[in-house]
Design an enzyme around this catalytic site. Sequence first.
Site, mmCIF file in Angstrom:
data_model
loop_
_atom_site.group_PDB
_atom_site.id
_atom_site.type_symbol
_atom_site.label_atom_id
_atom_site.label_comp_id
_atom_site.label_asym_id
_atom_site.label_seq_id
_atom_site.Cartn_x
_atom_site.Cartn_y
_atom_site.Cartn_z
ATOM 1 N N HIS A 536 21.204 0.610 86.511
ATOM 2 C CA HIS A 536 22.534 0.393 87.103
ATOM 3 C C HIS A 536 23.654 0.298 86.065
ATOM 4 O O HIS A 536 24.748 0.779 86.285
ATOM 5 C CB HIS A 536 22.530 -0.854 88.018
ATOM 6 C CG HIS A 536 22.507 -2.161 87.288
ATOM 7 N ND1 HIS A 536 21.355 -2.705 86.771
ATOM 8 C CD2 HIS A 536 23.507 -3.035 86.969
ATOM 9 C CE1 HIS A 536 21.629 -3.858 86.180
ATOM 10 N NE2 HIS A 536 22.931 -4.079 86.290
ATOM 11 N N ASP A 537 23.363 -0.287 84.937
ATOM 12 C CA ASP A 537 24.402 -0.483 83.917
ATOM 13 C C ASP A 537 24.273 0.476 82.750
ATOM 14 O O ASP A 537 24.834 0.247 81.678
ATOM 15 C CB ASP A 537 24.341 -1.927 83.380
ATOM 16 C CG ASP A 537 25.213 -2.876 84.192
ATOM 17 O OD1 ASP A 537 26.083 -2.367 84.949
ATOM 18 O OD2 ASP A 537 25.019 -4.092 84.088
ATOM 19 N N LYS A 540 27.036 1.582 80.449
ATOM 20 C CA LYS A 540 27.632 0.747 79.395
ATOM 21 C C LYS A 540 27.469 1.362 78.013
ATOM 22 O O LYS A 540 28.165 0.973 77.074
ATOM 23 C CB LYS A 540 27.008 -0.661 79.425
ATOM 24 C CG LYS A 540 27.580 -1.522 80.548
ATOM 25 C CD LYS A 540 26.999 -2.931 80.498
ATOM 26 C CE LYS A 540 27.567 -3.788 81.623
ATOM 27 N NZ LYS A 540 26.875 -5.082 81.701
ATOM 28 N N HIS A 565 32.149 1.627 83.128
ATOM 29 C CA HIS A 565 30.700 1.842 82.959
ATOM 30 C C HIS A 565 30.067 2.394 84.241
ATOM 31 O O HIS A 565 29.065 3.100 84.192
ATOM 32 C CB HIS A 565 29.988 0.560 82.495
ATOM 33 C CG HIS A 565 29.727 -0.472 83.560
ATOM 34 N ND1 HIS A 565 30.665 -1.365 83.993
ATOM 35 C CD2 HIS A 565 28.602 -0.758 84.275
ATOM 36 C CE1 HIS A 565 30.147 -2.171 84.921
ATOM 37 N NE2 HIS A 565 28.877 -1.803 85.116
ATOM 38 N N HIS A 592 29.390 -2.432 91.672
ATOM 39 C CA HIS A 592 30.436 -3.457 91.588
ATOM 40 C C HIS A 592 31.396 -3.383 92.766
ATOM 41 O O HIS A 592 32.446 -4.015 92.767
ATOM 42 C CB HIS A 592 31.198 -3.341 90.256
ATOM 43 C CG HIS A 592 30.383 -3.816 89.086
ATOM 44 N ND1 HIS A 592 29.988 -5.132 88.948
ATOM 45 C CD2 HIS A 592 29.848 -3.157 88.016
ATOM 46 C CE1 HIS A 592 29.253 -5.262 87.849
ATOM 47 N NE2 HIS A 592 29.152 -4.060 87.260
ATOM 48 N N ASP A 639 22.112 -8.036 90.719
ATOM 49 C CA ASP A 639 22.775 -8.043 89.407
ATOM 50 C C ASP A 639 23.549 -9.345 89.204
ATOM 51 O O ASP A 639 23.393 -10.016 88.178
ATOM 52 C CB ASP A 639 23.730 -6.832 89.328
ATOM 53 C CG ASP A 639 24.396 -6.699 87.968
ATOM 54 O OD1 ASP A 639 23.747 -7.075 86.952
ATOM 55 O OD2 ASP A 639 25.546 -6.220 87.910
HETATM 56 P P1 C2E Z 1 27.281 -8.671 83.651
HETATM 57 O O1 C2E Z 1 27.364 -9.695 82.634
HETATM 58 O O2 C2E Z 1 25.922 -8.089 83.903
HETATM 59 O O3 C2E Z 1 27.819 -9.257 85.005
HETATM 60 C C1 C2E Z 1 27.669 -8.612 86.203
HETATM 61 C C2 C2E Z 1 28.468 -9.209 87.271
HETATM 62 O O4 C2E Z 1 28.096 -10.561 87.512
HETATM 63 C C3 C2E Z 1 29.945 -9.309 87.006
HETATM 64 O O5 C2E Z 1 30.623 -8.130 87.260
HETATM 65 C C4 C2E Z 1 30.375 -10.372 87.951
HETATM 66 O O6 C2E Z 1 30.575 -9.866 89.242
HETATM 67 C C5 C2E Z 1 29.205 -11.285 87.969
HETATM 68 N N1 C2E Z 1 29.449 -12.412 87.007
HETATM 69 C C6 C2E Z 1 29.027 -12.505 85.739
HETATM 70 N N2 C2E Z 1 29.399 -13.698 85.232
HETATM 71 C C7 C2E Z 1 30.105 -14.361 86.217
HETATM 72 C C8 C2E Z 1 30.727 -15.614 86.312
HETATM 73 O O7 C2E Z 1 30.767 -16.425 85.337
HETATM 74 N N3 C2E Z 1 31.346 -15.926 87.475
HETATM 75 C C9 C2E Z 1 31.334 -15.073 88.530
HETATM 76 N N4 C2E Z 1 31.940 -15.406 89.690
HETATM 77 N N5 C2E Z 1 30.741 -13.845 88.489
HETATM 78 C C10 C2E Z 1 30.129 -13.513 87.331
HETATM 79 P P2 C2E Z 1 31.971 -7.828 86.561
HETATM 80 O O8 C2E Z 1 32.829 -9.021 86.629
HETATM 81 O O9 C2E Z 1 32.504 -6.570 87.171
HETATM 82 O O10 C2E Z 1 31.580 -7.529 85.080
HETATM 83 C C11 C2E Z 1 30.902 -6.415 84.713
HETATM 84 C C12 C2E Z 1 30.419 -6.513 83.329
HETATM 85 O O11 C2E Z 1 31.561 -6.655 82.432
HETATM 86 C C13 C2E Z 1 29.553 -7.747 83.022
HETATM 87 O O12 C2E Z 1 28.242 -7.481 83.328
HETATM 88 C C14 C2E Z 1 29.793 -7.934 81.546
HETATM 89 O O13 C2E Z 1 29.022 -7.054 80.778
HETATM 90 C C15 C2E Z 1 31.232 -7.507 81.369
HETATM 91 N N6 C2E Z 1 32.113 -8.672 81.451
HETATM 92 C C16 C2E Z 1 32.735 -9.136 82.512
HETATM 93 N N7 C2E Z 1 33.494 -10.187 82.190
HETATM 94 C C17 C2E Z 1 33.360 -10.382 80.843
HETATM 95 C C18 C2E Z 1 33.906 -11.300 79.906
HETATM 96 O O14 C2E Z 1 34.691 -12.205 80.210
HETATM 97 N N8 C2E Z 1 33.550 -11.203 78.586
HETATM 98 C C19 C2E Z 1 32.675 -10.197 78.228
HETATM 99 N N9 C2E Z 1 32.372 -10.167 76.943
HETATM 100 N N10 C2E Z 1 32.148 -9.313 79.071
HETATM 101 C C20 C2E Z 1 32.494 -9.411 80.392
HETATM 102 FE FE FE Z 2 24.264 -5.796 84.969
HETATM 103 FE FE FE Z 3 27.506 -3.475 85.996
#
Ligand code: C2E
Ligand code: FE
Ligand code: FE
Length: 694
Positions: A536-537, A540, A565, A592, A639
């Site tokens: 899925h990812d 990236k 991504h 997403h 996810d």
């Molecule tokens: P990921 O880390 O695999 O997170 C996938 C999804 O999990 C996120 O999609 C979000 O919907 C949910 N998620 C993750 N952490 C939290 C959280 O603390 N609170 C809530 N409510 N939901 C959470 P999203 O937001 O579209 O992000 C996609 C990807 O973008 C993430 O995959 C991560 O790789 C990156 N990302 C998103 N936000 C950040 C960030 O603040 N810092 C960094 N370094 N990467 C981020």
């Molecule tokens: Fe993921």
């Molecule tokens: Fe993703």
Amino acid sequence: MKLRTKLKCATVVTAVSATIVLCVASYWFARARFKDLMEAQVRAVAVTVAAGVRPTALASVTGLQSIGTPDYEELQHFLQQVQADNSTSEFPFQFVYLMVPTTHGATTGFDFAVDSTQRLLETGEKNPEWDGPGEPFNAHSADGGSALIESRFVSARYLHDRLGEWLSGYASIRALDGSLVGLAGVDIDHNKILRQLNLLLMLAVVVSLVCATVVYFTVDELVDRFLLPLTRMGAFVREVGEGRFDARLDVETASEFGAVSSDLNAMAQSLGCREQLARQNTALAIDVERKRETLHAILGVDASLNEVQDMDILMERILGDARRLLGCDAGSVMLREGDELVLNYVQNDTIDAAHQRQQRREIQNVRIPVNGGSIAGYAAFTGQAIVIDDAYRIPNDRPYHFNRSVDDASGYRTHAILALPLRTSTGKNVGVLQLLNPLDRSGVARTGFTTEEVETLSHFGSAAAVALERTALTRSIVLRMISMAELRDPNETAAHVKRVADYSVILYEAWARRYEVGLAEIQRQRDILKFAAMLHDVGKVGIADSVLKKPGRLTAEEYTIMQQHCRIGADLFKGRESVLDNACLEVALHHHQRWDGAGYPGIVDVGEKPASSAAVGGEPAAMKGDAIPLFARIVAVADVFDALSSKRQYKESWPEERVITEMRVNAGRQFDPELIEILLENMVQFRAVAARYA
Ligand code: C2E
Ligand code: FE
Ligand code: FE
Ligand code: SIN
Ligand code: SIN
């Protein structure tokens, strides 16, 4: 009413009534004869008495004054003699007496003159109860006197007077000139005669009853004997009806039943032949059906096993199909890795039933050296199928032995074993398929494997080997893609990928059960989903390190870049034909997307292939709710569940309760509410996956 009863009734009624009529007739005849004889006797005695009387003596006797005269004495003495002579007879004479023509006026008749008894004489008085000498003879018959005079004076009649009922005989007494001097009379008690007749009647009744009884039992026996052949035929027909076609009747040629019996025998024989034929046909049909199934299974393996992308699912399928093919209680699949066989899959219905658990069991890290003296190892080494009837009695001269440790630990008893090396068309050994304890159709253990079965499994094995090899190739390519992503993104570890894949499969299986999707379809989709979820990812890899590896929170701009991504991942699968490519594209693009329509990337034109099945053949639907492909909705839940549960560079791991609360709060907003419901119902399985890839 049964024929037997009818027959008995009719015969008994006829026979008994005939007996009774016969007895009654005999009785009437005997009665008449008896009366005739009695009458003849009283007449004869009366004649004797009359003959013994001296007429002149009688003529001198008149009235009471004659009593005591010599003539009177003489006559009375004579009468007493007669009475005494007959006293020992069964019918003694009650009265013996003489009468003389009446002296009372002009009436014709008789007066009593002499009586055998002395009753009147001794008292000298007239007894009012008694007719003494000189009294008129007054029998009840009105014509008593005159009728007797006119007749020849020999007669017998029944009289009734105040002393009783009598059978009386009379005879006339005449002087030498023929003139009538008197009448001799003798009386027998009529009741004694009646008693005798009653005895006769009783005898007749008793004889009737005895005869009737004898007749009854005779008839009963005769009817039974007559009906015996019918009874036997009845039993015979019942037997034949119950399917015992070898039953036969005795053919008694003498009886009319003989012909019927032999016809019935012929019928049973022909039915027996037909039944046997039908049984043979059924057996043949079953055999043909089994062969057809076998062929279908082997052919089906080629077609359907090649659709399977995932190694685990493929091995599960191979083992399941092989066990079904030969009807085996247990089995295992080992994959060849260099000089070792890795035990990957074990199925055992008996042990699973005992532990009430699901069939799927993946085994880790059991490694058997090729040609290490084990059965599977030897099969892999020689490339030959090994067939064993009893695992505990393998002859000592064999180069392999059975390892009882698994049996000892589980209490299972392995009997027959068929170990088949899996070889591709180029002759490469990719593993060993091992089947244990064949059962017949009703689940009873069979003694071993037939040559035909070994051959069947060999064909199956060839197809399975090709599928395994091809899947292994696909798998290794996918794993390389994943490890490439892993190299770039510290978050997208192999563990995260596998957890998301397994969570997705759990969600899909439960969802499919709710909608009663067929087992084969579930297996097929599950396999595809597993790969799509793992990838899925994968997009990236196209995101710049500065964004991807940023330790803190992203700026709005960075986040916009990060969101790409989805599109980048989808592009990797663009323009491909397979179902798997399509699924990977949908999941990468839409994982997403939010249920309420927010989320990214929205409706995207990915080029020559529609990204979503929901968009086929018309205006692109709004990317919300059911319009989001099911797999994408599932992976979205899996996810985020995993991202929240895990530590990220930009966040700490959350405790389970907080994760669940967050998921629940977002049901119907970010997530398909039904999938959140399913997630909550299957937390036990989710925890098991989390533990496995901790
Ligand atoms: P990921 O880390 O695999 O997170 C996938 C999804 O999990 C996120 O999609 C979000 O919907 C949910 N998620 C993750 N952490 C939290 C959280 O603390 N609170 C809530 N409510 N939901 C959470 P999203 O937001 O579209 O992000 C996609 C990807 O973008 C993430 O995959 C991560 O790789 C990156 N990302 C998103 N936000 C950040 C960030 O603040 N810092 C960094 N370094 N990467 C981020
Ligand atoms: Fe993921
Ligand atoms: Fe993703
Ligand atoms: C008798 O008294 O001697 C005769 C009676 C009778 O004939 O009834
Ligand atoms: C008798 O013999 O004394 C009876 C005569 C009768 O009354 O007929």
